[in-house]
Scaffold this active site. Sequence first.
Site, PDB file in Angstrom:
ATOM      1  N   TRP A  22       0.838  -1.209   0.000  1.00  0.00           N
ATOM      2  CA  TRP A  22       0.000   0.000   0.000  1.00  0.00           C
ATOM      3  C   TRP A  22       0.873   1.259   0.000  1.00  0.00           C
ATOM      4  CZ3 TRP A  22      -0.636   4.076   3.507  1.00  0.00           C
ATOM      5  CH2 TRP A  22      -1.740   4.894   3.285  1.00  0.00           C
ATOM      6  N   HIS A  23       2.036   1.158   0.664  1.00  0.00           N
ATOM      7  CA  HIS A  23       2.902   2.341   0.749  1.00  0.00           C
ATOM      8  C   HIS A  23       3.568   2.665  -0.588  1.00  0.00           C
ATOM      9  CE1 HIS A  23       2.456   1.774   5.082  1.00  0.00           C
ATOM     10  NE2 HIS A  23       2.789   3.036   5.183  1.00  0.00           N
ATOM     11  N   GLY A  24       3.716   1.694  -1.435  1.00  0.00           N
ATOM     12  CA  GLY A  24       4.334   1.979  -2.725  1.00  0.00           C
ATOM     13  C   GLY A  24       4.445   0.714  -3.559  1.00  0.00           C
TER      14      GLY A  24
END
Lengths: 476, 376
Positions: free
Chosen positions: A325-327
């Site tokens: 989700w962060h990248g």
Amino acid sequence: MVFSSSLFLLYFLPVFLLFYHLVPAKLKNWVILFASLFFYAWGAPKFVFVVVGSVIIDFYIVGAIHKSKVQKDRHWLLAISIGINLGLLLYFKYANFFVENFNTTLNFIGIDGVRWTSVALPIGISFYTFQTLTYSIDVFRGTHKPLKTPIQYLVYIMLFPQMIAGPIVRFNEIADQIEDRKNLETLDNKLLGFFRFGIGLAKKVLIANVLGAEADRVFAMAEVDLTTPIVWIGTMAYTFQIYYDFSGYSDMAIGLGKILGFKFPENFNNPYVSQSITEFWRRWHITLGSFMRDYLYIPLGGSRVETKKRLYFNLWIVFLLSGLWHGAAWNFVLWGAFHGVFLILDRLILLRVYKVLGKYPSILMTFVITMVGWVLFRSKSIDQANGMIKKMFVMDFRSIDHYLDREFWFILFVAIIFAFITIFNFGLKLENKAFYAEKYSIKGYFLSTFLFLIFMILCIGAITSSGFNPFIYFRF
Amino acid sequence: MERKIKIGLLVFLLATIFIPLKRNALHFIKTRPLNGVFELAEKPDLLIKNWFNGEYQADYSKYYEDHIGFRNFFVRVNNQVQYSLYKKTRSNKTVIGQDNYLFERGYIDDYMGYSFVGEERIEGNMINIKRIQVELKKDSVTLLMAFAPGKASYFPEYFPSEYDTSKKTISNYNCYVAKCRKFGVNFIDFNSYFLFLKKENNIKLFSKGGIHWGEYGVAVALDSLSKVIEQIRGINMIDFEYNKIDYPDTLLKSDKDISDVMNLIFEPSFYRMPYPNYIFKKSLASVKPRLLIIGDSYSYGILNSPITKELYREIEFWYYNRDIKPKRKDGINKVDSIDVKESMKQFDVVLMLYTETNLCRFDFGFIDCYNKTIIN
């Protein structure tokens, strides 16, 4: 537009607040909506149409979920709603990553890769998706009835203080405030909101940006030039940069929310004083952690599963997805997996070890684990992360010129003090007074107004000066 | 009462973030302008295309950043904090040394040898300069190289702590001087002369807050220059001496050119500089040569000195071998618009004056310009 820009601080915000406070209550949501659309369109002029279109479609689908009495239809409608929202996220955020990896695999077995035009990542899409998901799921679960108009739903999703970088505000937490927030629009909340915003801005501009410059320098260095102390310094700088940057942004969002009469959830609670990684995730990006817990971990069975293997599998899935989700890159996946491993180790043995070690060694150990995790997070590739993590522990103390100026040391010192101050009782008291008080004394308001002014002047000075580097005269 | 105070504070806070916006619109309250050379972004035109590709937003943000109300004040506050707390400055390439001595980074880099361009290139340049010197001599033009004193060479003991002067290696300046000697190029080494004077007497040739030589330093240099010209050309020039040296409270702009572009709220205090008064001793036998200077900003010290006006008949300056100052009567002000060799013949002395920081970029296209003229 970012909060820490002159355009936002000295143009958008004052004009918006003026209109917001001049119009009657029934028009306030309209002012928020127009401002939010403009705010978003400024950074994503094309994607704003996709967001608005999908939000309106989603509003009617979720409305149908609420009205439908047939369980099967409700499931189908929920699937469509989730499909649209997750589909946008998958396409815009992950398509490049998946195609790239697919092509690498094809090339590996000697087949030409598929042609693909890279998709630009729209700002705030991760937060947008999570909030739309909470709307669909909360209404489906009957946690809260749906909003009455698409305008209200657009206000919830597009609300500019938190749309770009959170906190992730769940629908059921804010639904009533979208319809009516007279009770929260108090003078105390507005004044506290200004103060909170000022603190957040100072965290971002005066601390995170300074440490970020050093982190950028170290993470841009060639591996041969890195020594053990340099890597630790760079990692330390990044560890505090990401905390002050992200928590500063959350403070600004929470402060703006207070000024407007919203109560956004807290997103950080002194994460670096955690005594285990399990505790760290109760203190770091709290709204993401609780979202993952309630909308993924618990539906997977959570802790109430038959075998430990299944429990660990659930934890791993949650953290792998958190990482992703962060990248959209492997280093983020690895970062998620790294934290997943320590969460499992906590349950297997580490929590017992920490208990024996006591408070301070546990904090130090957790902090070091977190720092190693940030190397995975910050690195541009797995190779770089691998090289840097090795350097952290190989005891390479070659003498290499790496000058660190007074500003860096001073700001690092300030960052350390405020990150760890709540280890002590007086720090906790100070934090409760400054951050979580419902109201201040009059003296407190004067002091906070004075501090707000100082922060604003220093921050605007730093922002404005960042691009001002005059020459004595032109040269060739 | 409590409610009224809270309303008052809220209105005050709202007004505070509004003031820079209103000031921008109404332009009331003047703030001290910023010094130095910088460019302000222009207001972009709003077009559908540049809105949707994000160009307008980026340009407008930059424009707004450059034009916010009280920008000068905000910049000065930040600079003051950086200077007072951290001994840092945002002005381009400036560094703060020990005891608040100000330097430009390029000077220190050259002194330390970081910008050394290599012996081969320097030797090539000096061979060409020697050739030009010989050719010009046939037309009675004296070509003279001059190494202006560098503040870094003069004050290495005040370098910022990040520099370790024990690690100094050969610099462009060291190499150029050696090659001038090797090839017999006429030259004056003001740098070593200033270092000699520094040891001999206490008089200040450089200020703490400036990067260029002080007025006294320029006078010393002009005195040496005239002696060298007299010797090479076999002439007698006007002599001068100092009848009085003043130490006023305020410094000339050129003695605080770096500190001025630091744009602080409170001007740092520096030691006083010597400003001499001159007496010129003219005689019937005195010759006033025509002087062409090709050089960097150090040349302004010579050009603006009353001594130069008294000692030389006609003066022209080619700033970095590019701009002609003052503009010629026919309006030409660029070196690339003139016949370089023919122009040089109009002067008795051609002085090529550069300081250490610019030697890595020497000859600034001069040799090519000269050669092109010959081919034409």
